[in-house]
Design a protein around this motif. Structure first.
Motif, short mmCIF file in Angstrom:
data_model
loop_
_atom_site.label_atom_id
_atom_site.label_comp_id
_atom_site.label_asym_id
_atom_site.label_seq_id
_atom_site.Cartn_x
_atom_site.Cartn_y
_atom_site.Cartn_z
N ALA A 1 -0.55 3.17 8.62
CA ALA A 1 0.52 4.16 8.44
C ALA A 1 1.25 3.94 7.13
O ALA A 1 1.64 4.91 6.46
CB ALA A 1 1.50 4.07 9.62
N ASP A 2 1.43 2.70 6.72
CA ASP A 2 2.07 2.42 5.43
C ASP A 2 1.22 2.98 4.28
O ASP A 2 1.76 3.53 3.31
CB ASP A 2 2.25 0.91 5.24
N VAL A 3 -0.10 2.85 4.39
CA VAL A 3 -1.00 3.38 3.36
C VAL A 3 -0.86 4.89 3.24
O VAL A 3 -0.70 5.44 2.13
CB VAL A 3 -2.46 3.00 3.67
N THR B 1 7.83 10.36 7.63
CA THR B 1 6.37 10.46 7.53
C THR B 1 5.68 9.18 8.00
O THR B 1 4.59 9.24 8.56
CB THR B 1 5.92 10.82 6.11
N ARG B 2 6.33 8.04 7.83
CA ARG B 2 5.69 6.82 8.33
C ARG B 2 5.54 6.89 9.85
O ARG B 2 4.49 6.53 10.41
CB ARG B 2 6.51 5.59 7.95
N ASN B 3 6.57 7.34 10.56
CA ASN B 3 6.46 7.52 12.00
C ASN B 3 5.39 8.55 12.36
O ASN B 3 4.64 8.37 13.32
CB ASN B 3 7.81 7.96 12.58
N LEU B 4 5.34 9.62 11.57
CA LEU B 4 4.34 10.66 11.83
C LEU B 4 2.92 10.12 11.64
O LEU B 4 2.04 10.36 12.47
CB LEU B 4 4.58 11.84 10.88
N TRP B 5 2.69 9.40 10.54
CA TRP B 5 1.34 8.88 10.29
C TRP B 5 0.94 7.87 11.36
O TRP B 5 -0.22 7.82 11.78
CB TRP B 5 1.24 8.27 8.90
N GLY C 1 -10.07 -3.67 3.19
CA GLY C 1 -8.82 -4.16 2.62
C GLY C 1 -7.66 -3.20 2.77
O GLY C 1 -6.61 -3.41 2.16
N LEU C 2 -7.85 -2.15 3.56
CA LEU C 2 -6.83 -1.12 3.82
C LEU C 2 -6.31 -0.48 2.53
O LEU C 2 -5.11 -0.30 2.34
CB LEU C 2 -5.67 -1.69 4.64
N GLU C 3 -7.26 -0.09 1.67
CA GLU C 3 -6.88 0.70 0.50
C GLU C 3 -6.83 2.19 0.81
O GLU C 3 -6.27 2.97 0.05
CB GLU C 3 -7.87 0.46 -0.65
N GLY C 4 -7.44 2.61 1.92
CA GLY C 4 -7.46 4.02 2.28
C GLY C 4 -7.77 4.20 3.75
O GLY C 4 -8.30 3.30 4.42
N VAL C 5 -7.45 5.39 4.27
CA VAL C 5 -7.58 5.69 5.70
C VAL C 5 -8.05 7.13 5.87
O VAL C 5 -7.59 8.03 5.14
CB VAL C 5 -6.23 5.51 6.44
N ALA C 6 -8.93 7.37 6.83
CA ALA C 6 -9.37 8.72 7.19
C ALA C 6 -9.24 8.89 8.69
O ALA C 6 -9.73 8.05 9.46
CB ALA C 6 -10.82 8.95 6.76
N VAL D 1 -5.48 7.56 0.17
CA VAL D 1 -5.85 6.34 -0.54
C VAL D 1 -4.61 5.84 -1.29
O VAL D 1 -3.82 6.65 -1.81
CB VAL D 1 -7.01 6.60 -1.53
N GLU D 2 -4.43 4.52 -1.32
CA GLU D 2 -3.33 3.94 -2.07
C GLU D 2 -3.26 4.54 -3.47
O GLU D 2 -4.29 4.65 -4.14
CB GLU D 2 -3.51 2.43 -2.19
#
Length: 207
Positions: free
Chosen positions: A20-22, A47-51, A69-74, A138-139
């Motif tokens: 969610a931070d990403v 938005t952090r809560n939403l993600w 490494g949690l650089e991106g999320v799908a 993506v970060e």
């Protein structure tokens, strides 16, 4: 020296918060959320809560992939699970509705109206089996390095194998070329009533 290619894995439950931070950083300048919450810190908190809620929902009702490494999320909703029915919301602990209800009244009304519009457009445009890409982020410091493409790859391969389509929405015109490289085509272009926000829907047929 170039960075090594990022491997992609299914997101574990314990990594939901970091994922969610990403997405919060990746969508920090998103036009829709910037319109709802002009003040940055308020926007980031909401938005952090939403993600976090969306990631949790998609993990239960679909698939969530991240780089190791949690650089991106799908985040994907699986075929037949794109509508958040009461029973499906119950399975997720009502994570998404609760996150919406935490918004102040005016943004909350716009959020629910946006969901109504998006749901109607998706039902109008899509038939049969399809995977629904609900978020890809993506970060900021790692964008343009192919991470987004690698995050899409697992479900695009599944969709091709099972002869399913894929569907997404974006509020950034700059994203259209990226998704077009992966076989998506624009289905519709609309504006959210009462806002300056434009939106494009896109579909990818099985290869």
């Amino acid at each position: 020296m170039s960075k090594p290619a990022a491997s992609v894995v299914e997101l574990s439950p314990s990594a939901e918060g970091r994922a969610a931070d990403v997405l919060t950083r990746a969508f920090a300048d998103d036009p829709f959320y910037s319109f709802l919450f002009p003040e940055e810190q308020r926007r980031l908190r909401f938005t952090r809560n939403l993600w976090r809620a969306l990631i949790h929902t998609c993990r239960i009702l679909g698939k969530v992939y991240a780089t190791a490494g949690l650089e991106g999320v799908a985040c994907w909703a699986a075929p037949g699970r794109d509508d958040l029915t009461f029973a499906r919301a119950l399975r997720t602990g009502f994570a998404l509705p609760i996150s919406f209800l935490r918004a102040p009244e005016k943004p909350r009304r716009l959020l629910f109206r946006a969901v109504e519009i998006l749901d109607g457009e998706r039902r109008r445009l899509m038939t049969g089996r399809f995977w629904y890409l609900q978020a890809l982020g993506v970060e900021p410091g790692r964008q343009g390095q192919g991470i987004g493409s690698r995050l899409l790859a697992p479900i695009l391969a599944v969709a091709d194998a099972e002869k399913s389509a894929c569907y997404l929405e974006t509020v950034k015109e700059d994203n259209l070329a990226f998704y077009a490289k992966h076989g998506f085509q624009v289905l519709s272009h609309l504006e959210f009533p009462g806002t300056p926000i434009e939106l494009w829907t896109m579909r990818r047929g099985p290869a």
